[in-house]
Write a protein that holds these residues in place. Structure first.
Motif, PDB file in Angstrom:
ATOM      1  N   TYR A   1      50.664  39.119  33.429  1.00  0.00           N
ATOM      2  CA  TYR A   1      50.543  37.610  32.929  1.00  0.00           C
ATOM      3  C   TYR A   1      50.594  36.467  33.779  1.00  0.00           C
ATOM      4  O   TYR A   1      49.901  35.436  33.825  1.00  0.00           O
ATOM      5  N   THR A   2      51.685  36.684  34.593  1.00  0.00           N
ATOM      6  CA  THR A   2      51.919  35.750  35.706  1.00  0.00           C
ATOM      7  C   THR A   2      50.832  35.302  36.649  1.00  0.00           C
ATOM      8  O   THR A   2      50.434  34.690  37.021  1.00  0.00           O
ATOM      9  N   ALA A   3      50.239  36.684  37.032  1.00  0.00           N
ATOM     10  CA  ALA A   3      49.150  36.485  37.946  1.00  0.00           C
ATOM     11  C   ALA A   3      47.929  36.056  37.217  1.00  0.00           C
ATOM     12  O   ALA A   3      47.232  35.317  38.025  1.00  0.00           O
ATOM     13  N   LEU A   4      47.743  36.195  36.055  1.00  0.00           N
ATOM     14  CA  LEU A   4      46.738  35.442  35.111  1.00  0.00           C
ATOM     15  C   LEU A   4      46.496  34.035  35.273  1.00  0.00           C
ATOM     16  O   LEU A   4      45.692  33.537  35.591  1.00  0.00           O
ATOM     17  N   LEU A   5      47.916  33.612  35.356  1.00  0.00           N
ATOM     18  CA  LEU A   5      48.054  32.147  35.504  1.00  0.00           C
ATOM     19  C   LEU A   5      47.602  31.751  36.717  1.00  0.00           C
ATOM     20  O   LEU A   5      47.069  30.572  36.975  1.00  0.00           O
ATOM     21  N   LEU A   6      48.169  32.319  37.749  1.00  0.00           N
ATOM     22  CA  LEU A   6      48.044  31.933  39.187  1.00  0.00           C
ATOM     23  C   LEU A   6      46.440  32.224  39.467  1.00  0.00           C
ATOM     24  O   LEU A   6      45.960  31.467  40.225  1.00  0.00           O
ATOM     25  N   PHE A   7      45.743  33.141  38.858  1.00  0.00           N
ATOM     26  CA  PHE A   7      44.282  33.446  39.136  1.00  0.00           C
ATOM     27  C   PHE A   7      43.518  32.099  38.555  1.00  0.00           C
ATOM     28  O   PHE A   7      42.599  32.027  39.151  1.00  0.00           O
ATOM     29  N   ALA A   8      44.045  31.697  37.423  1.00  0.00           N
ATOM     30  CA  ALA A   8      43.519  30.349  37.003  1.00  0.00           C
ATOM     31  C   ALA A   8      43.728  29.419  37.952  1.00  0.00           C
ATOM     32  O   ALA A   8      42.643  28.482  38.262  1.00  0.00           O
ATOM     33  N   GLY A   9      44.836  29.078  38.548  1.00  0.00           N
ATOM     34  CA  GLY A   9      44.954  28.091  39.726  1.00  0.00           C
ATOM     35  C   GLY A   9      44.209  28.229  40.732  1.00  0.00           C
ATOM     36  O   GLY A   9      43.760  27.165  41.415  1.00  0.00           O
ATOM     37  N   LEU A  10      43.871  29.517  41.152  1.00  0.00           N
ATOM     38  CA  LEU A  10      43.102  29.561  42.317  1.00  0.00           C
ATOM     39  C   LEU A  10      41.531  29.418  41.992  1.00  0.00           C
ATOM     40  O   LEU A  10      40.872  28.897  42.903  1.00  0.00           O
TER      41      LEU A  10
END
Length: 308
Positions: free
Chosen positions: A185-194
């Protein structure tokens, strides 16, 4: 006559936006009313009552007895409280450090390599499983006697490890379990930021001869900072509230080695019936979390963006 008509039209035109704003306000209030009622009933009222109870001596039966700052005086002399805070701090550091690093790595892989929606869904899958189920799953897998992990360790010629039964391993193991569950889930949030970083920034960096490593440190991380700070604030707050994994696996043991502050509050309130003292513990935890979140936002400059 024309002048009067014009003045009337001007007054009507002036009143129309005000009426529209009033109508919009009423409509907005109707839509937010259910959430507002829930916020007041389940958050604001319990918070105020908990703060009041923190100044009282209160058990399950009987009325609260006002004792002033006695609970807080007792709290600061309570060795178990400080032990619980130290254990919680250890868990927070391990959980945040590993979760952030692994999640950032996963986000970069999703951005550059794993383009498939199926793969991204698989990465998110552990987060969709209930925390208690995840804790039980790993509790069985890491069991000293029958756990598959210890069987593999023994097959490799190494001694078995009491992951949840050893004072040294208990908190790192609990942190690992929660990292495994939440990093998708944390990776998904960071992926959205990328994805929000403009592509032309990378194109300009490539023209200037910047390699992948330099691009990551000089472009990706600075531009990702607002999302990264948001993720850190949310995960730190969640880490301070760890309870269910500890309750399912170790119960706070061995010898208070995994008795985090939430577990200690629960024991004081529902085992020892000291609701007043437990409320004081919860109030102190609330203040600590607020201070930590404020310091994160202030020093990490979470409200600023390099794109501005």
């Amino acid at each position: 006559m024309k002048t009067a008509a014009a003045q009337h039209s001007t007054r009507v035109a002036a009143r129309t936006p005000k009426r529209r704003r009033a109508t919009d306000l009423r409509t907005a209030l109707i839509f937010i009313a259910p959430a507002l009622v829930g916020l007041i009933a389940f958050y604001l009222v319990p918070t105020i009552r908990g703060l009041y109870l923190s100044f009282t001596e209160y058990g399950l039966f009987g009325d609260p007895i006002w004792v002033g700052l006695e609970n807080y005086t007792k709290l600061f002399a309570d060795k178990l409280f400080w032990n619980a805070m130290a254990v919680t701090g250890e868990y927070v550091v391990l959980n945040i450090a590993f979760q952030t690093v692994f999640a950032l790595g996963l986000a970069l892989l999703m951005y550059h390599v794993a383009k498939s929606t199926l793969i991204r869904g698989i990465i998110l899958l552990p987060y969709l499983i209930a925390n208690v189920v995840v804790a039980l799953l790993w509790f069985w897998m890491l069991d000293y006697q029958i756990g598959i992990v210890n069987q593999v360790i023994e097959w490799m010629g190494l001694p078995r490890i009491a992951f949840f039964g050893n004072e040294t391993w208990a908190i790192p193991t609990i942190a690992f379990v929660n990292v495994w569950r939440h990093m998708g889930y944390t990776a998904l949030l960071l992926f959205a930021g990328l994805q929000a970083i403009p592509r032309h920034v990378y194109e300009v960096a490539a023209l200037d001869g910047a390699g992948p490593w330099k691009t990551f440190w000089k472009i990706t991380l600075p531009l990702l900072r607002p999302i990264l700070v948001l993720v850190l604030v949310v995960t730190v707050i969640g880490s301070f509230q760890i309870f269910d994994t500890v309750a399912v696996t170790t119960g706070g043991g061995p010898v208070n080695a995994s008795r985090v502050i939430q577990m200690y509050i629960f024991d004081k309130a529902f085992t020892e019936q000291e609701f007043g003292y437990a409320s004081a513990l919860a109030s102190v935890l609330f203040v600590v979390i607020g201070i930590v979140a404020f310091l994160q936002m202030k020093f990490l400059r979470g409200n600023e963006s390099e794109l501005d």
